[in-house]
Design an enzyme around this catalytic site. Structure first.
Site, PDB file in Angstrom:
ATOM      1  N   ASP A  64      -1.798   2.290   5.621  1.00 31.76           N
ATOM      2  CA  ASP A  64      -2.295   0.909   5.639  1.00 31.76           C
ATOM      3  C   ASP A  64      -1.423  -0.025   6.480  1.00 31.76           C
ATOM      4  O   ASP A  64      -1.699  -1.223   6.564  1.00 31.76           O
ATOM      5  CB  ASP A  64      -2.446   0.354   4.214  1.00 31.76           C
ATOM      6  CG  ASP A  64      -1.190   0.476   3.373  1.00 31.76           C
ATOM      7  OD1 ASP A  64      -0.533   1.530   3.423  1.00 31.76           O
ATOM      8  OD2 ASP A  64      -0.862  -0.480   2.647  1.00 31.76           O
ATOM      9  N   HIS A  65      -0.384   0.542   7.121  1.00 34.65           N
ATOM     10  CA  HIS A  65       0.449  -0.241   8.034  1.00 34.65           C
ATOM     11  C   HIS A  65       0.372   0.268   9.477  1.00 34.65           C
ATOM     12  O   HIS A  65       0.914  -0.373  10.371  1.00 34.65           O
ATOM     13  CB  HIS A  65       1.905  -0.241   7.560  1.00 34.65           C
ATOM     14  CG  HIS A  65       2.088  -0.947   6.248  1.00 34.65           C
ATOM     15  ND1 HIS A  65       2.668  -2.196   6.136  1.00 34.65           N
ATOM     16  CD2 HIS A  65       1.737  -0.571   4.990  1.00 34.65           C
ATOM     17  CE1 HIS A  65       2.673  -2.557   4.865  1.00 34.65           C
ATOM     18  NE2 HIS A  65       2.110  -1.594   4.146  1.00 34.65           N
TER      19      HIS A  65
END
Length: 244
Positions: A64-65
């Site tokens: 998610d980064h």
């Protein structure tokens, strides 16, 4: 300095919150910190666009980064941009190499420079940055831009990170869940409030918000406020903060 929250959500994004990404701008320089899913779209909505972001600084390598990192590469290539620099903690080169090994057609499309950094001071995209290791399930770095802006990355709340952020005009801090969720590697409001107590910080923005926090903002702010009496707000996608 201008700080724009491109994505304030988590690994479970909502329609209102995309995954993690923060744009830092000053004097014509732009730096993208993290590049989660949806950040490429938010860049366009911000009016900056992927054409104008040639450096990405990663806090860590959770999906998610980094999910929009390869799409950013492809978009820049298709737009005729030739260069991209990716900076992050140890393992960043292996991450980029592995992404390109899966999508071989993207190899050699850009002048791609990858640099790994460790806790301490360094320069990136013309910004002087300090890095501090956080407490997370993967190696993760928090970043501080002089006395103006600090981003916690993903982390539990702890005294060392609060000390690292003290004196910042703006602190963006992970606050993923309300107090009744049993969680490690991320803070709850009460834990964050206890660690920030007594710190001098201009304003705190809560980010990396899971859907569990929806409709519970007031309760979370009260929990932090029981320990920390500073200015605390919830970050929202596409909010821009100007810092003198």
């Amino acid at each position: 300095m201008r700080v724009t929250f491109l994505g304030t959500g988590s690994a479970m994004p909502t329609g209102e919150r995309f995954q993690t990404g923060i744009l830092v701008q000053e004097d014509g320089r732009s730096l993208l910190v993290d590049c989660g899913s949806g950040v490429l779209h938010r860049l366009q909505q911000s009016g900056v666009g992927y054409e104008n972001v040639s450096t990405v600084l990663l806090t860590h390598h959770h999906l998610d980064h980094v999910a929009d990192l390869l799409p950013l590469m492809k978009a820049r290539w298709l737009a005729g941009e030739e260069h991209l620099e990716v900076v992050g903690p140890q393992g960043t080169k292996a991450l980029v190499d592995d992404l390109l090994s899966v999508h071989e057609y993207m190899q050699d499309k850009l002048d791609l420079q990858v640099r790994e950094v460790v806790p301490g001071e360094f320069s990136v995209a013309g910004f002087d940055v300090s890095a501090y290791e956080t407490r997370h399930s993967l190696p993760c770095l928090a970043y501080r831009f002089d006395d103006r802006f600090t981003f916690s990355g993903d982390s539990e709340a702890f005294a060392g990170l609060a000390n690292f952020a003290e004196g910042s005009a703006i602190l963006a801090h992970d606050c993923s869940f309300p107090d009744d969720v049993d969680v490690s590697n991320h803070p709850t409001p009460a834990a964050l409030g206890r660690e920030l107590a007594g710190r001098e910080i201009g304003r705190v923005y809560l980010t990396h918000l899971y859907p569990h926090t929806d409709d519970r903002h007031e309760e979370m702010l009260e929990s932090i406020g029981a320990h920390y009496d500073g200015d605390v707000r919830f970050a929202e996608d596409l909010t821009t903060v100007s810092i003198e």
